[in-house]
Design an enzyme around this catalytic site. Sequence first.
Site, PDB file in Angstrom:
ATOM      1  N   ASP A 124      35.482   9.344 -33.470  1.00 19.50           N
ATOM      2  CA  ASP A 124      34.589   9.780 -34.555  1.00 19.50           C
ATOM      3  C   ASP A 124      35.261   9.714 -35.922  1.00 19.50           C
ATOM      4  O   ASP A 124      34.666  10.070 -36.937  1.00 19.50           O
ATOM      5  CB  ASP A 124      34.082  11.207 -34.282  1.00 19.50           C
ATOM      6  N   ASP A 251      53.329   2.274 -32.092  1.00 21.08           N
ATOM      7  CA  ASP A 251      52.545   2.482 -33.324  1.00 21.08           C
ATOM      8  C   ASP A 251      52.951   3.780 -34.020  1.00 21.08           C
ATOM      9  O   ASP A 251      52.568   4.011 -35.165  1.00 21.08           O
ATOM     10  CB  ASP A 251      51.044   2.492 -33.019  1.00 21.08           C
TER      11      ASP A 251
HETATM   12  P1  AMP Z   1      47.542   8.616 -32.325  1.00 15.48           P
HETATM   13  O1  AMP Z   1      47.491   9.137 -30.924  1.00 15.48           O
HETATM   14  O2  AMP Z   1      47.209   9.654 -33.350  1.00 15.48           O
HETATM   15  O3  AMP Z   1      48.788   7.865 -32.625  1.00 15.48           O
HETATM   16  O4  AMP Z   1      46.340   7.582 -32.446  1.00 15.48           O
HETATM   17  C1  AMP Z   1      46.287   6.380 -31.741  1.00 15.48           C
HETATM   18  C2  AMP Z   1      45.139   5.547 -32.223  1.00 15.48           C
HETATM   19  O5  AMP Z   1      43.898   6.198 -31.981  1.00 15.48           O
HETATM   20  C3  AMP Z   1      45.160   5.248 -33.716  1.00 15.48           C
HETATM   21  O6  AMP Z   1      44.672   3.945 -33.882  1.00 15.48           O
HETATM   22  C4  AMP Z   1      44.211   6.254 -34.285  1.00 15.48           C
HETATM   23  O7  AMP Z   1      43.663   5.843 -35.503  1.00 15.48           O
HETATM   24  C5  AMP Z   1      43.168   6.326 -33.187  1.00 15.48           C
HETATM   25  N1  AMP Z   1      42.428   7.614 -33.179  1.00 15.48           N
HETATM   26  C6  AMP Z   1      42.898   8.816 -32.781  1.00 15.48           C
HETATM   27  N2  AMP Z   1      41.926   9.762 -32.908  1.00 15.48           N
HETATM   28  C7  AMP Z   1      40.830   9.132 -33.397  1.00 15.48           C
HETATM   29  C8  AMP Z   1      39.511   9.557 -33.750  1.00 15.48           C
HETATM   30  N3  AMP Z   1      39.117  10.815 -33.628  1.00 15.48           N
HETATM   31  N4  AMP Z   1      38.667   8.621 -34.227  1.00 15.48           N
HETATM   32  C9  AMP Z   1      39.052   7.337 -34.351  1.00 15.48           C
HETATM   33  N5  AMP Z   1      40.257   6.876 -34.052  1.00 15.48           N
HETATM   34  C10 AMP Z   1      41.150   7.751 -33.572  1.00 15.48           C
HETATM   35 MG    MG Z   2      49.563   7.305 -34.349  1.00 14.41          MG
END
Ligand code: AMP
Ligand code: MG
Length: 484
Positions: A124, A251
């Site tokens: 979202d 990432d």
């Molecule tokens: P992270 O676990 O925060 O490193 O996120 C991994 C990936 O998931 C990244 O590309 C984030 O932008 C995406 N992501 C995490 N939460 C959301 C969300 N609520 N909506 C869209 N993308 C998300």
């Molecule tokens: Mg991240």
Amino acid sequence: MKNKINWNFDNSYSRLSNVFKENIDPVSVKNPELVILNENLAESLELNFTKISKNELSSLFTGNSLPNGSNSIAQAYAGHQFGHFTMLGDGRAVLIGEHITSKNKRYDIQFKGSGKTSFSRNGDGRAALGPMLREYIMSEAIHHLNIPSTRSLAVAKTGENIIREKILMGAVLTRVASSHIRVGTFQYIAAREKIEDLSILLSYVIDRHYPQINNSKNKALQLLKVVMDKQIDLVIDWMRVGFIHGVMNTDNMSISGETIDYGPCAFMDTYDPKTVFSSIDKIGRYAYCNQPAIIKWNLSRFAECLISIIHKDQNQAVSMASEIINSFNKIYEEKWLNMMRHKLGIIEKDKKDKSLILDLLRWMHIKKVDYTNTFCHLMDEEKLKNEIYEDSDFLNWKKKWKKRVLSNGKNFKDCLKLMNSANPLVIPRNHKVEEAIEAAEQDNLEPTIQLLEILKKPYSSQKNTSAYQIPIISDKKYQTFCGT
Ligand code: AMP
Ligand code: MG
């Protein structure tokens, strides 16, 4: 608004081609409300928010009104998540611009939780108040522990509910970083197999972060080496303070060497090398003791991206990159030993130090002793009294240790000075972080403010800190969560 705040944007990343990003504004929110603003950080960025009304600040820090000169983008990147390669990108963040200070330092200003982008997949695009405050607290703690980190400038509520396992308050975090370029950024570009784009990224990163490499004969190879050195220093720092990042996907590994992405991270209380807090890390891939090996694994993925620009002959390139990656263990081991020597106040090196260090760690593990407080105890036996330190094995070890630190006529005061710089007295204890977040969710920011204040000086003796120093270990394992 620009002149009053002193924003000074120069948005170099948004000038790159659309392969690297999507031009997109934050999605506006219903009812913005500023929760916390980091005045010290604002000052160090030469930003002045004192002449801005709370309404304007709320609007600014949720992305409802963008400052002049900003040019917002979502950055493209890929990543190995728990070992699996995925195309990702800023799915819930936008970079509003790069702010430059009078000393010519460049900082990314990014909103996290700012709405959907083309990289959102099924998400979202939003973030919840609790996790954004958690990132604020943890990143500020890491920064004040003198460990490279992204910073947190503000958290603001959106006034909108977001749906997770339950309904939560939406919020936006303003993150400040020396850049948001990750190993995953290289992976995204490398996966497209256009060597021109890879060369553009390489030049961009070198100009922005490592201009000294511009004189080098093989810039890509040198970048691999410099990034490896930065990452070794970073993980050594994490090991020093007992920090477990929790989600070291490629990432979430910054090319600048800053700690980035505070999701399921937490500090270890009881010393156990296998400690994992993240609810989804079932096999302990990112456990405390696995962090150096995972950094090395991530660096190998980084090296793979660079192969085509290291050398025209692939075999030659692989052998050059492997030589660097293969030197990881030796460099890490040496630096880790030195770091542990500092924690124990050992001024000069001796081959036998390793067994002294391992004996202490083994004892802490067997007896389930607090990691941070054991070093505090060695620095000052009177504070943080605990009967565990009357244990005969520990007392025997301590005799050997005292003899070692005082060998060759060393003065304990000098040893203490070294220990003081390596051993924090306070860390963000899990129960204190939870307590602060729970209160903030009920509109009481006082515990968060108090906690942040104490975490500003982790190496100094402060009044009334015992509640922040003593861990509360419950039968229920402390759990942390990703992406909330
Ligand atoms: P992270 O676990 O925060 O490193 O996120 C991994 C990936 O998931 C990244 O590309 C984030 O932008 C995406 N992501 C995490 N939460 C959301 C969300 N609520 N909506 C869209 N993308 C998300
Ligand atoms: Mg991240």
